[in-house]
Write an enzyme that holds these catalytic residues in place. Structure first.
Site, mmCIF file in Angstrom:
data_model
loop_
_atom_site.group_PDB
_atom_site.id
_atom_site.type_symbol
_atom_site.label_atom_id
_atom_site.label_comp_id
_atom_site.label_asym_id
_atom_site.label_seq_id
_atom_site.Cartn_x
_atom_site.Cartn_y
_atom_site.Cartn_z
ATOM 1 N N CYS A 1 -11.393 1.350 20.853
ATOM 2 C CA CYS A 1 -12.527 1.864 21.623
ATOM 3 C C CYS A 1 -13.813 1.413 20.950
ATOM 4 O O CYS A 1 -14.283 2.027 20.010
ATOM 5 C CB CYS A 1 -12.452 3.378 21.690
ATOM 6 S SG CYS A 1 -13.594 4.055 22.874
ATOM 7 N N SER B 1 0.838 -1.206 0.000
ATOM 8 C CA SER B 1 0.000 0.000 0.000
ATOM 9 C C SER B 1 0.871 1.253 0.000
ATOM 10 O O SER B 1 1.845 1.349 0.758
ATOM 11 C CB SER B 1 -0.906 -0.020 1.233
ATOM 12 O OG SER B 1 -1.725 1.131 1.246
HETATM 13 N N1 PLP Z 1 -2.865 -4.721 6.010
HETATM 14 C C1 PLP Z 1 -2.090 -4.256 6.993
HETATM 15 C C2 PLP Z 1 -1.144 -5.180 7.683
HETATM 16 C C3 PLP Z 1 -2.175 -2.926 7.380
HETATM 17 O O1 PLP Z 1 -1.414 -2.460 8.377
HETATM 18 C C4 PLP Z 1 -3.091 -2.072 6.713
HETATM 19 C C5 PLP Z 1 -3.263 -0.674 7.131
HETATM 20 O O2 PLP Z 1 -3.044 -0.313 8.271
HETATM 21 C C6 PLP Z 1 -3.864 -2.619 5.675
HETATM 22 C C7 PLP Z 1 -3.731 -3.940 5.353
HETATM 23 C C8 PLP Z 1 -4.853 -1.778 4.932
HETATM 24 O O3 PLP Z 1 -4.203 -0.892 4.053
HETATM 25 P P1 PLP Z 1 -4.983 0.389 3.509
HETATM 26 O O4 PLP Z 1 -5.059 1.354 4.625
HETATM 27 O O5 PLP Z 1 -4.133 0.892 2.369
HETATM 28 O O6 PLP Z 1 -6.308 -0.087 3.051
#
Ligand code: PLP
Length: 390
Positions: free
Chosen positions: A325, A199
Site C-alpha cells: 500500500c 536472520s
Molecule cells: N532478506 C529477506 C529475503 C527477507 O525476507 C527479509 C525479511 O523479511 C530480510 C532480508 C530482512 O531481514 P530482517 O527483518 O532481519 O532485517
C-alpha cells in the site's frame, strides 16, 4: 488475545519456548560483558562462543566465519558494503529484480552514488535468467548479491550453479539466505558462497539478532566501526541474550529440517490443493518444483489481496498480500511485477508461509473458510464476471 492461525512465518516467527528459556538467565543474574577479563563475564563469553558454534554448525561454516549483526538487513548491507569498500576501483554491482528491499533499496541508493547497477530479470515462474547474469559480469563488477529463496513466492535459485559462474570470474558472491536457512539444508562450503545472510526472527529466535557468514580469506571491511567485538568485524557490545537465543534456535532448526521437508511441506501442499479445488480462477505464483517447503503465493483473480486479508483477519487467520500500500494506491509487489504476473492476478495474491507449529486442523480451517470469502468478494468486484471460464 484471540487465538490466531499464524501462516505468516516468512514475515516473522514465534520465538520457540526452548529459546526463551535459554535466554532468560542472561536478562537476570548473568549480565556480564562477554569481553570482560573476570570470570563473571567469561561465563557469558563461553555461552556466546557456544552459540556461535551452533549457528556455524547449521550452515556448515567455521565458528570464526560467523559475524553476529542486528538484523538480516544489516547482514545484507554489511556484505555489500564490505565488497565495495574492499574493491574501491570497481563500480559495478549486480543483483536480481526480485531481491528483498534490504538489497534492492541499498543498490538503488548506491546507484545515486555513482555505482552502475544491474538487476537480472526472472521469467514468469520467477526463475533467474542465468545467461543474462553471466553476460552482465565485467572486470568492473565488485559484487553479485543474489537471494537464495524469495520471501514472497518461495522460489529458490540454483545457488551452487550461480556461485560457480560468478566465482570463476573472481567476483565476490553474497547470498541473502534469510528465508532459506532453517527451511532447507544449507551448506556454505558446498554452495561455495563468499558471504551469506541469515536472520534470527525467521527461525524462531527473537527479532534484532542475525548473522553474516564471511568465508575465511574474503576481504572484509566492517560496516559498524568500533570496538574489537566480532574480531573487529562489527563493533558494539554483543546482544548476549539474543545471540544465545539464536544459537538455540539454530540447534532446533537442525532438528526441524526433516519436519520442514516432510510435515510442513505436506501441509503447504494440502493448503494449496484445497484452495485451488475450492476456488475457480486461483493460481500459484512461481516455480512449484524449486520452492521452499513452507511457502505458497496464490493469486485469486479479480479480488483485492487487502480485502482477502481483512476478511481472514476477522477469523484470526494471519497471512500476507503480494501488494504494497504505497501512497494510497495498491501497487502489486515488485516481485510479482518482475515475473509478469497479470495485474488482475497480482492484486489478489496472498502469501501463506507455514512453520513447524502449524497443524492440519488449522490448514483445514483455512481451506473451509477462504473459498466462500473469495466468492463473496467476487460478487462485489467490478472486474469479476461469472462467465469468465476457469
Ligand atoms: N532478506 C529477506 C529475503 C527477507 O525476507 C527479509 C525479511 O523479511 C530480510 C532480508 C530482512 O531481514 P530482517 O527483518 O532481519 O532485517
Amino acid at each position: 488475545m484471540m487465538d490466531v492461525i499464524y501462516v505468516d512465518n516468512n514475515a516473522t516467527t514465534r520465538v520457540a519456548p526452548e529459546v526463551i528459556e535459554e535466554m532468560l538467565p542472561y536478562f537476570g543474574d548473568l549480565y556480564g560483558n562477554p569481553s570482560s577479563m573476570h570470570t563473571f563475564g567469561g561465563t557469558v563469553g563461553r555461552k556466546v562462543r557456544e552459540a556461535r558454534e551452533k549457528v556455524a554448525h547449521l550452515i556448515g561454516a567455521l565458528p570464526e566465519e560467523i559475524v553476529f549483526t542486528g538484523c538480516g538487513t544489516e547482514s545484507d548491507n554489511t556484505a555489500i558494503n564490505a565488497a565495495i569498500e574492499s574493491n574501491p576501483g570497481k563500480k559495478h554491482i549486480v543483483a536480481t529484480r526480485v531481491e528483498h528491499p534490504a538489497v534492492k533499496n541499498l543498490f538503488e541508493h548506491l546507484s545515486k552514488k555513482g555505482y552502475r547497477t544491474t538487476f537480472i530479470p526472472v521469467d514468469h515462474q520467477g526463475r533467474l535468467d542465468i545467461d543474462a547474469l553471466e553476460k552482465s559480469l565485467t572486470d568492473d563488477t565488485a559484487i553479485v548479491s543474489i537471494m537464495w529463496a524469495n520471501n514472497e513466492t518461495g522460489v529458490m535459485f540454483p545457488i551452487e550453479e550461480i556461485t560457480q559462474r560468478v566465482r570463476e570470474r573472481g567476483i565476490v558472491f553474497h547470498t541473502d539466505a534469510v528465508q532459506t536457512v532453517g527451511k532447507i539444508p544449507v551448506d556454505v562450503k558446498k554452495a561455495g558462497v563468499d558471504m551469506l545472510s541469515l536472520s534470527g526472527h525467521k527461525i524462531h529466535a527473537p527479532k534484532g539478532i542475525a548473522a553474516l557468514y564471511v568465508r575465511k580469506g574474503v576481504k572484509f571491511t566492517p560496516f559498524l566501526i568500533g570496538g574489537h567485538q566480532e574480531r573487529g568485524r562489527r563493533g558494539g557490545t554483543e546482544n548476549v541474550s539474543s545471540i544465545i537465543g539464536m544459537g538455540k534456535a539454530c540447534e532446533l532448526a537442525v532438528d526441524h529440517l526433516k519436519e520442514q521437508a516432510g510435515r510442513v511441506k505436506t501441509l503447504r501442499d494440502r493448503l494449496e490443493s484445497g484452495l485451488l479445488k475450492g476456488t475457480p480462477k486461483a493460481l500459484i505464483n512461481g516455480d512449484r518444483e524449486h520452492r521452499l517447503p513452507n511457502t505458497t503465493s496464490i493469486s485469486f483473480e479479480y479480488v483485492e489481496g487487502e480485502s482477502i486479508l481483512l476478511m481472514m483477519d476477522r477469523l484470526g487467520i494471519c497471512a500476507s498480500s503480494g501488494s504494497a500500500c504505497t501512497s494510497g494506491s495498491l501497487e502489486p509487489s515488485h516481485v510479482l511485477r518482475a515475473m509478469g504476473v497479470p495485474f488482475t492476478a497480482a492484486h489478489g495474491s496472498i502469501r501463506f508461509s507455514l512453520s513447524v507449529y502449524n497443524t492440519e486442523k488449522e490448514i483445514d480451517f483455512i481451506i473451509k473458510e477462504l473459498p466462500p470469502i473469495i466468492a463473496k468478494l467476487r460478487e462485489i468486484s467490478p472486474f469479476w464476471k461469472p462467465e469468465i471460464p476457469s
